[in-house]
Design an enzyme around this catalytic site. Structure first.
Site, PDB file in Angstrom:
ATOM      1  N   ARG A 145     -52.760 -31.348   9.863  1.00 48.96           N
ATOM      2  CA  ARG A 145     -51.596 -32.218   9.777  1.00 48.96           C
ATOM      3  C   ARG A 145     -51.742 -33.340  10.807  1.00 48.96           C
ATOM      4  O   ARG A 145     -52.438 -33.192  11.813  1.00 48.96           O
ATOM      5  CB  ARG A 145     -50.310 -31.440  10.069  1.00 48.96           C
ATOM      6  CG  ARG A 145     -50.055 -30.265   9.145  1.00 48.96           C
ATOM      7  CD  ARG A 145     -48.800 -29.507   9.571  1.00 48.96           C
ATOM      8  NE  ARG A 145     -48.484 -28.379   8.693  1.00 48.96           N
ATOM      9  CZ  ARG A 145     -48.860 -27.127   8.905  1.00 48.96           C
ATOM     10  NH1 ARG A 145     -49.571 -26.832   9.982  1.00 48.96           N
ATOM     11  NH2 ARG A 145     -48.522 -26.169   8.071  1.00 48.96           N
ATOM     12  N   LYS A 169     -47.293 -25.488  13.376  1.00 50.37           N
ATOM     13  CA  LYS A 169     -45.844 -25.284  13.392  1.00 50.37           C
ATOM     14  C   LYS A 169     -45.505 -24.007  14.147  1.00 50.37           C
ATOM     15  O   LYS A 169     -46.206 -23.013  14.060  1.00 50.37           O
ATOM     16  CB  LYS A 169     -45.313 -25.211  11.956  1.00 50.37           C
ATOM     17  CG  LYS A 169     -45.426 -26.538  11.203  1.00 50.37           C
ATOM     18  CD  LYS A 169     -44.814 -26.428   9.818  1.00 50.37           C
ATOM     19  CE  LYS A 169     -44.847 -27.777   9.104  1.00 50.37           C
ATOM     20  NZ  LYS A 169     -44.249 -27.700   7.750  1.00 50.37           N
ATOM     21  N   HIS A 237     -51.196 -37.168   4.826  1.00 49.82           N
ATOM     22  CA  HIS A 237     -51.014 -35.830   4.256  1.00 49.82           C
ATOM     23  C   HIS A 237     -51.852 -35.679   2.991  1.00 49.82           C
ATOM     24  O   HIS A 237     -52.240 -34.569   2.621  1.00 49.82           O
ATOM     25  CB  HIS A 237     -49.535 -35.595   3.962  1.00 49.82           C
ATOM     26  CG  HIS A 237     -49.102 -34.182   4.216  1.00 49.82           C
ATOM     27  ND1 HIS A 237     -49.273 -33.554   5.435  1.00 49.82           N
ATOM     28  CD2 HIS A 237     -48.521 -33.255   3.406  1.00 49.82           C
ATOM     29  CE1 HIS A 237     -48.804 -32.314   5.375  1.00 49.82           C
ATOM     30  NE2 HIS A 237     -48.357 -32.112   4.153  1.00 49.82           N
ATOM     31  N   ARG A 240     -55.108 -34.159   3.774  1.00 52.00           N
ATOM     32  CA  ARG A 240     -54.978 -32.704   3.935  1.00 52.00           C
ATOM     33  C   ARG A 240     -54.950 -32.019   2.568  1.00 52.00           C
ATOM     34  O   ARG A 240     -55.646 -31.026   2.353  1.00 52.00           O
ATOM     35  CB  ARG A 240     -53.698 -32.414   4.707  1.00 52.00           C
ATOM     36  CG  ARG A 240     -53.324 -30.934   4.854  1.00 52.00           C
ATOM     37  CD  ARG A 240     -52.121 -30.845   5.786  1.00 52.00           C
ATOM     38  NE  ARG A 240     -51.402 -29.585   5.696  1.00 52.00           N
ATOM     39  CZ  ARG A 240     -51.708 -28.489   6.400  1.00 52.00           C
ATOM     40  NH1 ARG A 240     -52.746 -28.494   7.206  1.00 52.00           N
ATOM     41  NH2 ARG A 240     -50.974 -27.390   6.302  1.00 52.00           N
ATOM     42  N   HIS A 263     -50.773 -22.179   6.822  1.00 51.50           N
ATOM     43  CA  HIS A 263     -49.587 -21.858   6.030  1.00 51.50           C
ATOM     44  C   HIS A 263     -49.119 -20.442   6.357  1.00 51.50           C
ATOM     45  O   HIS A 263     -49.926 -19.510   6.366  1.00 51.50           O
ATOM     46  CB  HIS A 263     -49.881 -21.936   4.528  1.00 51.50           C
ATOM     47  CG  HIS A 263     -50.061 -23.323   4.021  1.00 51.50           C
ATOM     48  ND1 HIS A 263     -50.755 -23.635   2.871  1.00 51.50           N
ATOM     49  CD2 HIS A 263     -49.621 -24.511   4.511  1.00 51.50           C
ATOM     50  CE1 HIS A 263     -50.737 -24.933   2.674  1.00 51.50           C
ATOM     51  NE2 HIS A 263     -50.057 -25.488   3.647  1.00 51.50           N
ATOM     52  N   TYR A 272     -51.941 -25.543  -4.617  1.00 49.75           N
ATOM     53  CA  TYR A 272     -53.218 -26.207  -4.851  1.00 49.75           C
ATOM     54  C   TYR A 272     -53.944 -25.637  -6.044  1.00 49.75           C
ATOM     55  O   TYR A 272     -54.782 -26.315  -6.638  1.00 49.75           O
ATOM     56  CB  TYR A 272     -54.093 -26.131  -3.595  1.00 49.75           C
ATOM     57  CG  TYR A 272     -53.457 -26.802  -2.412  1.00 49.75           C
ATOM     58  CD1 TYR A 272     -53.300 -28.182  -2.370  1.00 49.75           C
ATOM     59  CD2 TYR A 272     -52.973 -26.061  -1.345  1.00 49.75           C
ATOM     60  CE1 TYR A 272     -52.684 -28.803  -1.298  1.00 49.75           C
ATOM     61  CE2 TYR A 272     -52.356 -26.670  -0.262  1.00 49.75           C
ATOM     62  CZ  TYR A 272     -52.219 -28.039  -0.246  1.00 49.75           C
ATOM     63  OH  TYR A 272     -51.598 -28.644   0.814  1.00 49.75           O
TER      64      TYR A 272
END
Length: 291
Positions: A145, A169, A237, A240, A263, A272
């Site tokens: 990211r 995150k 993004h 990515r 994730h 995806y």
């Protein structure tokens, strides 16, 4: 001052100190809740009806489903926190239904396009060219990211082992690999980095003032390279997403891609598989004589 304002600030502080939320998430939640405080000034006025009215106003203003979903999440988290703090007797937002925002993936590059783009840095001098080339190569190679890239320190990258320690995150750290092309670009940048970076600066990538590079500048790096490549609608993004899609197209296991991207849920990574399936169908329709 509305009674809710200091409570909102306390809540945002807890999101940072206790929940470990990112600055961007906290900024969004604070903005949503400050808007709420314009309509609902006190905890006594904070009811399921008033929250529904506040969200209905956002619908009337034409706000997107993504915005509505985030605002709902903001008030649900705030309401639950108020109960824990003894400011509310019950969680008034518990029955709010979060609207499904839908998943609109940014453009995914073809593998040839991606290869061209990462080699198309557009920079003012040789030092910035080395930095911008390393940025593009690493973003695509590691699927990081933009905030993760900006947060990298020099010590987080091991060029010899071709790995980077990324903080994602919730301050969760993970090791991500990158290939020979990114390693070469990083080596070239690190060699000349001292010509741009301030002496005490630890950031891997720095801006023209020698301090940690700003995310907006990284976006401009990607946008300029995308324009030269002829894919001007590409976002950082999108690089990515392209990295993840190309890994799956190359046969990578879904859980490996999940771990690489950071994730928390496999469901997030599974989007995806829909992209790769649609690309396979498009290729079939174009190439197969019995399509």
């Amino acid at each position: 001052m509305a009674e809710l304002i200091p409570l909102i600030e306390d809540y945002c502080e807890s999101l940072h100190l206790v929940a470990g939320k990112s600055p961007a998430t906290i900024k969004s939640y604070r903005s949503d809740l400050q808007l709420l405080a314009q309509d609902v000034a006190t905890t006594k006025e904070l009811t399921l009806s008033s929250l529904r009215a506040w969200l209905a106003k956002a619908v009337a203003e034409g706000k997107s489903k993504a915005t509505l979903a985030r605002r709902t999440a903001s008030v649900k988290g705030f309401s639950a926190w108020l109960v824990k703090q003894g400011e509310l007797d019950r969680d008034v937002a518990a029955r709010l239904v979060t609207p499904k925002a839908g998943r609109h993936l940014p453009r995914v590059l073809a593998q040839k396009e991606a290869g061209e783009l990462v080699g198309n840095a557009v920079s003012e001098d040789e030092v910035q060219f080395a930095r911008d080339s390393a940025i593009l190569e690493l973003m695509y190679a590691a699927g990081v990211r933009i905030g993760e890239l900006v947060g990298l320190d020099v010590g987080d990258v091991d060029v010899a082992k071709r790995t980077a320690k990324v903080t994602g995150k919730g301050n969760k750290q993970r090791m991500v690999p990158f290939g020979a092309a990114a390693a070469d670009a990083l080596s070239q940048w690190i060699t000349v980095r001292g010509e741009l970076a301030q002496a005490e600066e630890s950031a891997l990538f720095v801006g023209v003032r020698g301090k940690r590079i700003d995310p907006r500048q990284v976006r401009r790096v990607v946008e300029r390279a995308a324009a030269v490549t002829g894919v001007s609608d590409l976002t950082p993004h999108g690089l990515r997403h392209s990295a993840a899609t190309h890994m799956l197209e190359g046969g990578a296991d879904l859980r490996i891609v999940q771990e690489m991207l950071g994730h928390s849920s496999l469901q997030t990574t599974q989007i995806y598989t829909h992209v790769t399936a649609s690309r396979l169908k498009a290729a079939f329709d174009q190439a197969h004589p019995r399509a």
